[in-house]
Scaffold this active site. Sequence first.
Site, PDB file in Angstrom:
ATOM      1  N   HIS A   1     -52.682 -74.834  75.096  1.00  0.00           N
ATOM      2  CA  HIS A   1     -52.595 -75.589  76.350  1.00  0.00           C
ATOM      3  C   HIS A   1     -51.398 -75.104  77.182  1.00  0.00           C
ATOM      4  O   HIS A   1     -51.502 -74.913  78.391  1.00  0.00           O
ATOM      5  CB  HIS A   1     -52.391 -77.083  76.068  1.00  0.00           C
ATOM      6  CG  HIS A   1     -53.551 -77.784  75.430  1.00  0.00           C
ATOM      7  ND1 HIS A   1     -53.410 -78.550  74.290  1.00  0.00           N
ATOM      8  CD2 HIS A   1     -54.867 -77.864  75.773  1.00  0.00           C
ATOM      9  CE1 HIS A   1     -54.589 -79.081  73.970  1.00  0.00           C
ATOM     10  NE2 HIS A   1     -55.493 -78.669  74.849  1.00  0.00           N
TER      11      HIS A   1
ATOM     12  N   LYS B   1     -63.459 -89.029  71.851  1.00  0.00           N
ATOM     13  CA  LYS B   1     -62.428 -88.481  70.967  1.00  0.00           C
ATOM     14  C   LYS B   1     -61.737 -89.581  70.173  1.00  0.00           C
ATOM     15  O   LYS B   1     -61.509 -90.669  70.683  1.00  0.00           O
ATOM     16  CB  LYS B   1     -61.361 -87.768  71.809  1.00  0.00           C
ATOM     17  CG  LYS B   1     -61.903 -86.674  72.680  1.00  0.00           C
ATOM     18  CD  LYS B   1     -61.154 -85.394  72.516  1.00  0.00           C
ATOM     19  CE  LYS B   1     -61.909 -84.298  73.221  1.00  0.00           C
ATOM     20  NZ  LYS B   1     -61.176 -83.085  73.376  1.00  0.00           N
TER      21      LYS B   1
ATOM     22  N   ARG C   1     -62.078 -71.085  75.635  1.00  0.00           N
ATOM     23  CA  ARG C   1     -61.986 -70.299  74.401  1.00  0.00           C
ATOM     24  C   ARG C   1     -63.341 -69.658  74.121  1.00  0.00           C
ATOM     25  O   ARG C   1     -64.369 -70.195  74.544  1.00  0.00           O
ATOM     26  CB  ARG C   1     -61.596 -71.201  73.219  1.00  0.00           C
ATOM     27  CG  ARG C   1     -60.142 -71.598  73.244  1.00  0.00           C
ATOM     28  CD  ARG C   1     -59.897 -72.820  72.418  1.00  0.00           C
ATOM     29  NE  ARG C   1     -60.582 -73.981  72.997  1.00  0.00           N
ATOM     30  CZ  ARG C   1     -60.509 -75.209  72.531  1.00  0.00           C
ATOM     31  NH1 ARG C   1     -59.805 -75.459  71.468  1.00  0.00           N
ATOM     32  NH2 ARG C   1     -61.160 -76.195  73.124  1.00  0.00           N
TER      33      ARG C   1
ATOM     34  N   SER D   1     -56.479 -78.835  69.258  1.00  0.00           N
ATOM     35  CA  SER D   1     -55.705 -79.992  68.817  1.00  0.00           C
ATOM     36  C   SER D   1     -56.338 -80.611  67.575  1.00  0.00           C
ATOM     37  O   SER D   1     -55.639 -80.980  66.626  1.00  0.00           O
ATOM     38  CB  SER D   1     -55.639 -81.051  69.917  1.00  0.00           C
ATOM     39  OG  SER D   1     -55.061 -80.536  71.074  1.00  0.00           O
TER      40      SER D   1
HETATM   41  P1  ADP Z   1     -60.554 -82.389  76.723  1.00  0.00           P
HETATM   42  O1  ADP Z   1     -60.558 -83.719  76.045  1.00  0.00           O
HETATM   43  O2  ADP Z   1     -60.722 -82.471  78.209  1.00  0.00           O
HETATM   44  O3  ADP Z   1     -61.439 -81.339  76.096  1.00  0.00           O
HETATM   45  P2  ADP Z   1     -58.312 -80.962  75.569  1.00  0.00           P
HETATM   46  O4  ADP Z   1     -56.940 -81.494  75.499  1.00  0.00           O
HETATM   47  O5  ADP Z   1     -59.034 -80.761  74.287  1.00  0.00           O
HETATM   48  O6  ADP Z   1     -59.047 -81.928  76.550  1.00  0.00           O
HETATM   49  O7  ADP Z   1     -58.321 -79.592  76.356  1.00  0.00           O
HETATM   50  C1  ADP Z   1     -57.951 -79.507  77.719  1.00  0.00           C
HETATM   51  C2  ADP Z   1     -58.384 -78.163  78.275  1.00  0.00           C
HETATM   52  O8  ADP Z   1     -57.657 -77.120  77.609  1.00  0.00           O
HETATM   53  C3  ADP Z   1     -59.849 -77.812  78.068  1.00  0.00           C
HETATM   54  O9  ADP Z   1     -60.296 -77.092  79.193  1.00  0.00           O
HETATM   55  C4  ADP Z   1     -59.853 -76.940  76.831  1.00  0.00           C
HETATM   56  O10 ADP Z   1     -60.953 -76.073  76.823  1.00  0.00           O
HETATM   57  C5  ADP Z   1     -58.548 -76.190  77.045  1.00  0.00           C
HETATM   58  N1  ADP Z   1     -57.986 -75.671  75.796  1.00  0.00           N
HETATM   59  C6  ADP Z   1     -57.863 -76.299  74.612  1.00  0.00           C
HETATM   60  N2  ADP Z   1     -57.297 -75.506  73.684  1.00  0.00           N
HETATM   61  C7  ADP Z   1     -57.050 -74.324  74.314  1.00  0.00           C
HETATM   62  C8  ADP Z   1     -56.494 -73.057  73.876  1.00  0.00           C
HETATM   63  N3  ADP Z   1     -56.124 -72.864  72.615  1.00  0.00           N
HETATM   64  N4  ADP Z   1     -56.374 -72.074  74.801  1.00  0.00           N
HETATM   65  C9  ADP Z   1     -56.807 -72.280  76.075  1.00  0.00           C
HETATM   66  N5  ADP Z   1     -57.350 -73.427  76.526  1.00  0.00           N
HETATM   67  C10 ADP Z   1     -57.478 -74.430  75.664  1.00  0.00           C
END
Ligand code: ADP
Length: 162
Positions: free
Chosen positions: A17, A42, A91, A129
Site C-alpha cells: 500500500h 471483510k 496485483r 493485509s
Molecule cells: P479494499 O478493501 O478496498 O480491497 P485494501 O486495503 O485491501 O482495500 O486495498 C486497497 C487497494 O490497495 C486496492 O486497490 C488493492 O488492490 C491495493 N493493494 C493491496 N495490496 C497491494 C500491494 N501489495 N501492492 C499494490 N497494491 C495493493
Amino acid sequence: MTVAVYPGSFDPMTKGHLDVVIRAARLFEKLIVGVYDTPDNKRLLFTVQERTGMAAEATAGMPNVEVRSFSGLTVDFAEKVGAHVMVRGLRVSADFEWEFDMAMMNRKLNPNLEMVCLMASPEFQFLSSSLLKEVSKLGGNVDDMLPKNVAEALRRKVHKEM
Ligand code: ADP
C-alpha cells in the site's frame, strides 16, 4: 490542483500500500488516503481509528499526503474532498476483475471521477493485509513487509488476541 483519493480498508497498511501511496503522491498534487470504516465483505482486525492512525504515522513524512477515514460510497467521499481521480493498486491476477467491476460501477455513479490503477511493484505483488495477518497470528514474522509502526501494532494486537 489535481486531488486524488486512494481508498481501501488498510487493515493494516502494508509496504505494498505504502508503495502505491509514494508513487501516487508523485503523480498528483494532493493524495488523500481514504480509510473505509466498515467494509461489508471483510473481517477487520483493527478499528477504523487504529487503521487511520497507523496509515497517518506511516505517511507522516509526505507533505502532500493526508489520511482520512470515511463511510458510505467512495464516489461521495471523493466528491466531498474535491478529488477527480481515484487510485487503486493492481496485483497480478488477484485484483483485476474486482477492480474492473468497481470501476464500471463507480463510473456509473460519478462519470467525472477517473480511476487510475498502479501496477504493484514486483517485490510487493504477493503482499496482502489478510495474508500478513494470518501469518502473524500463526507466529510468523512479517515485520519486513510492513511499515515499522504497523509491524509493532500488529505484534501487539496479535499478542493481545491470543
Ligand atoms: P479494499 O478493501 O478496498 O480491497 P485494501 O486495503 O485491501 O482495500 O486495498 C486497497 C487497494 O490497495 C486496492 O486497490 C488493492 O488492490 C491495493 N493493494 C493491496 N495490496 C497491494 C500491494 N501489495 N501492492 C499494490 N497494491 C495493493
